[in-house]
Scaffold this motif. Sequence first.
Motif: not given
Lengths: 356, 356
Positions: A173-176, A200-206, A208-213
């Motif tokens: 949600l955040f990324i999109t 769950g949060f971190f793995s999905r961010v990863e 999606r190849r976004q900077p780690m939170p």
Amino acid sequence: MGRPRVTSFDVAREAGVSQSAVSRAYTPGASVSAKTRDKVFAAAQKLGYQPNAIARSLISRRSNMVGLVMADVVNPFYPPVLELFMRNFREQGQRVMLFLGGHNQDVDELLPQVLEYQVDGIVITSSTLSSEMAAYCNKLGTPITLFNRYVPNARVDSVCSDNIDAARNIADLFITAGHKRLAYISGQVNTSTNQDRQKGFFSRVEERRQPMPAMAEGDWSYQSGFDAALKLFTAEKLSSGEYPDAVFCANDLMGLGALDAIRCKLNLRVPDDVSVIGFDDTDSCSWHNYRLTTIRTPVEKMVASAVENMIARINNPEKEIIAALEQSLLIVRDTARLPEQISMPFIKDPKPDTAG
Amino acid sequence: MGRPRVTSFDVAREAGVSQSAVSRAYTPGASVSAKTRDKVFAAAQKLGYQPNAIARSLISRRSNMVGLVMADVVNPFYPPVLELFMRNFREQGQRVMLFLGGHNQDVDELLPQVLEYQVDGIVITSSTLSSEMAAYCNKLGTPITLFNRYVPNARVDSVCSDNIDAARNIADLFITAGHKRLAYISGQVNTSTNQDRQKGFFSRVEERRQPMPAMAEGDWSYQSGFDAALKLFTAEKLSSGEYPDAVFCANDLMGLGALDAIRCKLNLRVPDDVSVIGFDDTDSCSWHNYRLTTIRTPVEKMVASAVENMIARINNPEKEIIAALEQSLLIVRDTARLPEQISMPFIKDPKPDTAG
DNA sequence: CTGAAAGCGCTTACAG
DNA sequence: CTGAAAGCGCTTACAG
């Protein structure tokens, strides 16, 4: 003290029937004539008699009591859970012995105390037990149900909400929606609930190849959320404009604390400058001043199935083990910028129009 | 089902002692040699034996269980109370059977269910019971303690906070600080808690020969406080400037709702335009965004004395009846203009300095 | 200190 | 449908 109790023998004498007849009168479906039953009840009424559930439990090997072990009733997530368990068990004719026990190791020490009372089953919320303890309960024939905790390969039932999945969805949600600098405020780091939400949060961010939170540690409390937000939004980051633009808080209480810090102390706008999402959908999320966007766990459903399953297992110990994993719901309020397409089940909680 | 239980006879056989010896080994202060006890414990360990509390209860006529009847665990006032009861009873070696029952009439119907289990005593929070029921419990020898409710002339113990006195003090505070147009937001009108708070507030206003407070009815909930405030501050009153300048809310939840209505919806300043005082000192009162001035009931002390008294009465039924009435404390935060001299016990809750 | 025995207040085959 | 009797698993006088 020494007050003579009225027993079924007293009632039998008064009613002019046998003691067995008295017992049968109180046993649903037992074979007694209506006439006998009436005599028994009349005598019972007269003497102030009521069957002794302790004696009944001893002989029938069924106490109609369940043990309920709760982690932390002061956390606003739990009172509704407790109320639901009470209501559901009552409907099933079960009384509940309540125990408050902290973390996992406590539970192992607590369980003998509850087993002592020959409860028909035990529900443990938000804690696990050792496999030795699980085996012991199993040997005694006392079923265990874990609520909000899962133990692979153990002979215990469990009903959980899927924290990992929900947290992954929040990342999406955040990324999109276009957020670039995500952050996470954790609960107590050694709890499985926090671990799952974080993972769950971190793995999905990863993925999606976004900077780690960025991350700040909290302890589930309001104040810890407030403090954590202050750590995330340092003066330096504030002046450079590099502060987080999306904060996922592992529970609502911390979300509310973060919100107060961000708005009142940091003077940032929510959700324009920063989006905040919590977890649990605690009552205060809907308060006009907060309107926190959050995740709701299907607690009613979970408690209902935990209780239903417990009762089924009491009646049939050979029943197969269940491991329910329920999906959560996004509650859309006013604290997060969301994408057009929301990739998980959600409902909008409209601002109540209460002008009168 | 049908799993053979390990009993004291099995342990006796294994240990090579009599069954009585096994029983004594588990009875503190019983006369057993250390050697026998060791043999017993070793055998018990080996067999996985633990005494059956149900059987013990039956023969000893002491269940070491108390019944706890609570009114409403979802109201944030109660979870801490529940936790305190659990902790205090545990220290006394008592387990608790929990019952959730609504108002007074429910309690009368509930009590037979709890008496059935031969509890050693019953604590009822925020509800009363009929005098017939009280007499029945008394006949059975089961002590009752009322928490937050008082029944004159009944043979039941009670521990309460002095709601009337606290509410009178609030009237004094408002008036002495110069407020001219008082208002009251009520809880559910048929509860004794609301009646006492209302009576105390109004009676003191009358004694001080001030205009009677305006009043709006709530039901203890946040939303009802919000709505009630809106009813108190009509557009008409707002434009004439004749709106209340001091609002006493019968609990905190309604106080917070009123605060949100007054500040966010009505755009009035607190405490400059209007003072707000709540009741209970629930957690959320101290949140940075609210900082609600309120009344704290000495819950720890009350629970401790309720439990202590219950235990004392279980051990000595002839003990005299107590009727404790505890004084409350004003928690000074930021939502009320107060006089120089505060006429009741108080503490200032400083704004936490959490910048890091 | 120790054991044999009675008994707490029920349920539940068993026999009628 | 009904009653007499056994027994659930302990504690606690009682006697030794």
